[in-house]
Design a protein around this motif. Structure first.
Motif, PDB file in Angstrom:
ATOM      1  N   LEU A  33       0.848  -1.005  -0.130  1.00 52.49           N
ATOM      2  CA  LEU A  33      -0.010  -0.064   0.056  1.00 52.49           C
ATOM      3  C   LEU A  33       0.624   1.341  -0.105  1.00 52.49           C
ATOM      4  N   GLY A  34       2.104   1.065  -0.036  1.00 52.28           N
ATOM      5  CA  GLY A  34       2.939   2.479   0.118  1.00 52.28           C
ATOM      6  C   GLY A  34       3.205   3.185   1.199  1.00 52.28           C
ATOM      7  N   GLU A  35       2.406   2.476   2.456  1.00 54.70           N
ATOM      8  CA  GLU A  35       2.439   3.340   3.932  1.00 54.70           C
ATOM      9  C   GLU A  35       3.780   3.396   4.314  1.00 54.70           C
ATOM     10  N   ARG A  36       4.143   4.503   5.150  1.00 50.53           N
ATOM     11  CA  ARG A  36       5.356   4.939   5.858  1.00 50.53           C
ATOM     12  C   ARG A  36       5.229   4.728   7.179  1.00 50.53           C
ATOM     13  N   PRO A  37       5.298   3.531   7.869  1.00 46.61           N
ATOM     14  CA  PRO A  37       5.401   3.402   9.182  1.00 46.61           C
ATOM     15  C   PRO A  37       6.300   4.210  10.064  1.00 46.61           C
ATOM     16  N   THR A  38       6.057   4.571  11.268  1.00 46.31           N
ATOM     17  CA  THR A  38       6.760   5.511  12.001  1.00 46.31           C
ATOM     18  C   THR A  38       7.838   4.632  12.629  1.00 46.31           C
ATOM     19  N   PRO A  39       8.935   5.381  13.235  1.00 48.68           N
ATOM     20  CA  PRO A  39       9.982   4.762  13.868  1.00 48.68           C
ATOM     21  C   PRO A  39       9.422   3.928  15.284  1.00 48.68           C
ATOM     22  N   THR A  40       8.337   4.270  15.681  1.00 46.28           N
ATOM     23  CA  THR A  40       7.985   3.758  17.010  1.00 46.28           C
ATOM     24  C   THR A  40       7.300   2.115  16.370  1.00 46.28           C
ATOM     25  N   GLN A  41       6.550   2.349  15.152  1.00 41.57           N
ATOM     26  CA  GLN A  41       5.957   0.996  14.873  1.00 41.57           C
ATOM     27  C   GLN A  41       7.308  -0.094  14.454  1.00 41.57           C
ATOM     28  N   TRP A  42       8.098   0.541  13.789  1.00 42.75           N
ATOM     29  CA  TRP A  42       9.456  -0.287  13.573  1.00 42.75           C
ATOM     30  C   TRP A  42       9.933  -0.700  14.775  1.00 42.75           C
ATOM     31  N   ALA A  43      10.353  -0.027  15.634  1.00 48.16           N
ATOM     32  CA  ALA A  43      10.620  -0.343  16.877  1.00 48.16           C
ATOM     33  C   ALA A  43       9.832  -1.605  17.649  1.00 48.16           C
ATOM     34  N   GLY A  44       8.593  -1.303  17.565  1.00 46.08           N
ATOM     35  CA  GLY A  44       7.973  -2.272  18.042  1.00 46.08           C
ATOM     36  C   GLY A  44       7.937  -3.710  17.156  1.00 46.08           C
ATOM     37  N   CYS A  45       8.021  -3.762  15.904  1.00 46.50           N
ATOM     38  CA  CYS A  45       8.133  -5.009  15.134  1.00 46.50           C
ATOM     39  C   CYS A  45       9.681  -5.627  15.708  1.00 46.50           C
ATOM     40  N   VAL A  46      10.893  -4.765  15.789  1.00 42.49           N
ATOM     41  CA  VAL A  46      11.921  -5.133  16.134  1.00 42.49           C
ATOM     42  C   VAL A  46      11.857  -6.048  17.405  1.00 42.49           C
ATOM     43  N   LEU A  47      10.876  -5.425  18.485  1.00 41.52           N
ATOM     44  CA  LEU A  47      10.932  -5.757  19.694  1.00 41.52           C
ATOM     45  C   LEU A  47      10.074  -7.392  19.695  1.00 41.52           C
ATOM     46  N   ILE A  48       9.230  -7.378  18.890  1.00 41.62           N
ATOM     47  CA  ILE A  48       8.171  -8.712  18.753  1.00 41.62           C
ATOM     48  C   ILE A  48       9.225  -9.739  18.391  1.00 41.62           C
ATOM     49  N   LEU A  49      10.139  -9.377  17.327  1.00 37.75           N
ATOM     50  CA  LEU A  49      10.966 -10.204  16.571  1.00 37.75           C
ATOM     51  C   LEU A  49      11.997 -10.673  17.596  1.00 37.75           C
ATOM     52  N   VAL A  50      12.559  -9.889  18.359  1.00 40.66           N
ATOM     53  CA  VAL A  50      13.807 -10.290  19.086  1.00 40.66           C
ATOM     54  C   VAL A  50      13.101 -11.144  20.495  1.00 40.66           C
ATOM     55  N   THR A  51      11.856 -10.794  20.928  1.00 45.76           N
ATOM     56  CA  THR A  51      11.555 -11.600  22.007  1.00 45.76           C
ATOM     57  C   THR A  51      10.946 -12.769  21.308  1.00 45.76           C
ATOM     58  N   ALA A  52      10.358 -12.982  20.422  1.00 44.94           N
ATOM     59  CA  ALA A  52       9.722 -14.264  19.593  1.00 44.94           C
ATOM     60  C   ALA A  52      11.141 -15.205  19.424  1.00 44.94           C
TER      61      ALA A  52
END
Length: 73
Positions: A33-52
């Motif tokens: 969709l060409g959306e631009r996620p915020t740095p906070t959203q990217w940080a949340g994704c990284v946090l989810i992946l690291v904890t998983a």
């Protein structure tokens, strides 16, 4: 007897797969969709992946530690 899901799938694996849903939604939103996620959203994704990853790693290293048995077997 009818069973849903996979009886051999560990519960923590199913939980990890459910946590990856928001990461996939963010990635697809950005790619398709060409959306631009915020740095906070990217940080949340990284946090989810690291904890998983950490959860999976700790479960594969010591599979008998959470069985509730005193002898560890």
């Amino acid at each position: 007897m009818y069973r849903t899901g996979s009886p051999r799938l560990p519960s923590h694996t199913g939980a990890i797969l459910l946590l990856l849903t928001p990461v996939g939604a963010l990635a697809l939103g950005a790619a398709v969709l060409g959306e631009r996620p915020t740095p906070t959203q990217w940080a949340g994704c990284v946090l989810i992946l690291v904890t998983a990853y950490a959860t999976t790693l700790s479960r594969t290293r010591d599979p008998g530690s959470r069985t509730g048995r005193a002898d560890g077997q």
